[in-house]
Design a protein around this motif. Structure first.
Motif, PDB file in Angstrom:
ATOM      1  N   GLU A 174      40.065  82.612 128.300  1.00 39.80           N
ATOM      2  CA  GLU A 174      40.160  81.478 127.249  1.00 39.80           C
ATOM      3  C   GLU A 174      40.961  81.945 125.956  1.00 39.80           C
ATOM      4  O   GLU A 174      41.706  80.913 125.748  1.00 39.80           O
ATOM      5  CB  GLU A 174      38.623  81.466 126.536  1.00 39.80           C
ATOM      6  N   ARG A 193      43.991  79.369 125.539  1.00 39.05           N
ATOM      7  CA  ARG A 193      44.325  78.596 124.248  1.00 39.05           C
ATOM      8  C   ARG A 193      45.683  78.842 123.572  1.00 39.05           C
ATOM      9  O   ARG A 193      46.472  77.822 123.072  1.00 39.05           O
ATOM     10  CB  ARG A 193      43.427  79.119 123.124  1.00 39.05           C
ATOM     11  N   GLU A 194      46.143  80.096 123.613  1.00 37.34           N
ATOM     12  CA  GLU A 194      47.634  80.458 122.938  1.00 37.34           C
ATOM     13  C   GLU A 194      48.612  79.802 123.830  1.00 37.34           C
ATOM     14  O   GLU A 194      49.575  79.197 123.273  1.00 37.34           O
ATOM     15  CB  GLU A 194      47.870  81.828 122.829  1.00 37.34           C
ATOM     16  N   ARG A 217      48.575  76.116 122.895  1.00 35.92           N
ATOM     17  CA  ARG A 217      49.206  76.027 121.562  1.00 35.92           C
ATOM     18  C   ARG A 217      50.713  76.207 121.572  1.00 35.92           C
ATOM     19  O   ARG A 217      51.424  75.109 121.018  1.00 35.92           O
ATOM     20  CB  ARG A 217      48.684  76.964 120.672  1.00 35.92           C
ATOM     21  N   ASP A 272      42.881  73.027 114.564  1.00 35.03           N
ATOM     22  CA  ASP A 272      42.201  74.221 115.489  1.00 35.03           C
ATOM     23  C   ASP A 272      41.079  73.614 116.109  1.00 35.03           C
ATOM     24  O   ASP A 272      40.854  74.076 117.373  1.00 35.03           O
ATOM     25  CB  ASP A 272      41.781  75.284 114.555  1.00 35.03           C
ATOM     26  N   LEU A 300      42.397  72.000 119.237  1.00 31.53           N
ATOM     27  CA  LEU A 300      43.088  73.070 120.458  1.00 31.53           C
ATOM     28  C   LEU A 300      41.977  73.698 120.922  1.00 31.53           C
ATOM     29  O   LEU A 300      41.841  73.808 122.178  1.00 31.53           O
ATOM     30  CB  LEU A 300      43.959  74.154 119.665  1.00 31.53           C
ATOM     31  N   ASP A 301      40.812  73.920 120.100  1.00 32.56           N
ATOM     32  CA  ASP A 301      39.638  74.348 121.027  1.00 32.56           C
ATOM     33  C   ASP A 301      39.128  73.609 121.898  1.00 32.56           C
ATOM     34  O   ASP A 301      38.473  73.876 123.119  1.00 32.56           O
ATOM     35  CB  ASP A 301      38.392  74.618 119.963  1.00 32.56           C
ATOM     36  N   THR A 342      41.127  73.645 125.140  1.00 23.96           N
ATOM     37  CA  THR A 342      40.985  74.892 125.635  1.00 23.96           C
ATOM     38  C   THR A 342      39.614  74.686 126.438  1.00 23.96           C
ATOM     39  O   THR A 342      39.620  75.227 127.731  1.00 23.96           O
ATOM     40  CB  THR A 342      40.960  76.002 124.651  1.00 23.96           C
ATOM     41  N   ARG A 343      38.608  74.190 125.830  1.00 20.72           N
ATOM     42  CA  ARG A 343      37.453  73.939 126.649  1.00 20.72           C
ATOM     43  C   ARG A 343      37.467  73.235 127.817  1.00 20.72           C
ATOM     44  O   ARG A 343      36.760  73.530 129.009  1.00 20.72           O
ATOM     45  CB  ARG A 343      36.226  73.457 125.827  1.00 20.72           C
TER      46      ARG A 343
END
Length: 313
Positions: A157, A161-162, A165, A211, A214-215, A218-219
């Protein structure tokens, strides 16, 4: 406004839909690596304008089912999904709004099923004749780029995420000057190693990608993985031999195109060719300083363009 979700079973798959409002149908088709969430700024606006706005997760992405075989991601299957959604929602037709591969899908649906499409708003990817590709151009470069870049971080995770991004920032209008030159002017196509090493400030995109946004992405990709993304790109060469339709000979539908001046897809596009092939092109707008993520970077401009087209159809 509260958004609704449902699973619609079509063609042997459960497709996840996010929807708002009621009225004439507007389908919002995302690109990669995105999900229905990329239309978060459009759904409530269209619902408020009296539309039934629906954003599906395309097959293999988000909470839609993922075919287990590579051939399940070809353009004919995606076209069938869109028609299946229109049918499943009880509509005779829809306005299609597409970004990136979603734009290409919208053009293809209109070619194959012209009576089911009232109009098209395409973001980033213009209408063009289907040109004969070579395996190196179509399979090796984009497919290898996505797989090399994302396969190593799938299931981790923080690293995912990075990676997301950096990908969003690098292709946005907020990227440092010459970022696209660094990424796309490599002799063998996009350079994944360079993308991992570019100094991309985390604050660059927070104006349009928070943020929390982006979260969420990612999920979604932690849940689905990248089968839909990889499968779509692996299908490109197959599409040339199997894709139905008129193969880019022109469309008479009312259409609008928006792209960013910093958009990696627009950079390689032939917009004059699109003008010639779309006699009912209502608007062609290049948004100065905007990158590839048009509906997220410039939601007000995109919403206005969609509403303008809806007023025409």
């Amino acid at each position: 406004m509260t958004l609704r979700t449902r699973q619609l079973h079509r063609g042997g798959l459960d497709l996840h839909l996010v929807e708002a409002g009621s009225g004439p149908l507007v389908l919002l088709l995302h690109g990669y690596p995105e999900t229905s969430y990329s239309w978060r700024h459009q759904l409530p606006v269209l619902a408020g304008a009296g539309m039934h706005a629906v954003a599906p997760d395309l097959r293999g992405v988000g909470h839609s089912d993922a075919p287990s075989h590579e051939g399940g991601y070809g353009m004919p299957h995606l076209i069938a999904d869109v028609i299946g959604i229109i049918d499943g929602l009880g509509a005779a037709n829809a306005v299609l709004v597409g970004h990136d591969w979603g734009a290409q899908l919208a053009w293809q649906v209109a070619e194959c099923h012209p009576a089911r499409v009232r109009g098209i708003v395409a973001l980033s990817v213009p209408y063009a004749p289907l040109a004969a590709p070579t395996p190196a151009q179509v399979v090796m470069r984009p497919a290898k780029f996505f797989e090399d870049y994302f396969a190593l971080v799938a299931g981790d995770e923080p690293r995912l995420r990075e990676a997301l991004r950096r990908f969003f920032v690098a292709l946005s209008g907020d990227a440092p000057p010459h970022t696209l030159d660094v990424l796309f002017d490599a002799p063998n196509g996009p350079d994944t190693q360079t993308l991992r090493d570019l100094p991309l400030d985390p604050a660059l995109s927070r104006r349009w990608l928070t943020d929390e946004d982006l979260d969420h992405y990612t999920r979604e990709f932690m849940y689905s993985g990248f089968a839909g993304v990889f499968g779509r790109y692996r299908s490109l060469l197959r599409d040339f031999t199997q894709a139905p339709g008129t193969r880019g000979r022109g469309l008479g539908h009312p259409a609008t195109f928006l792209g960013g001046t910093q958009d990696s897809a627009v950079r390689f596009a032939n917009l004059d060719q699109m003008r010639a092939l779309l006699p009912n092109l209502q608007e062609l707008t290049l948004l100065r300083g905007c990158g590839h993520w048009v509906q997220q970077e410039r939601p007000d401009a995109v919403n206005a363009a969609i509403l303008d087209l809806l007023a025409q159809v």
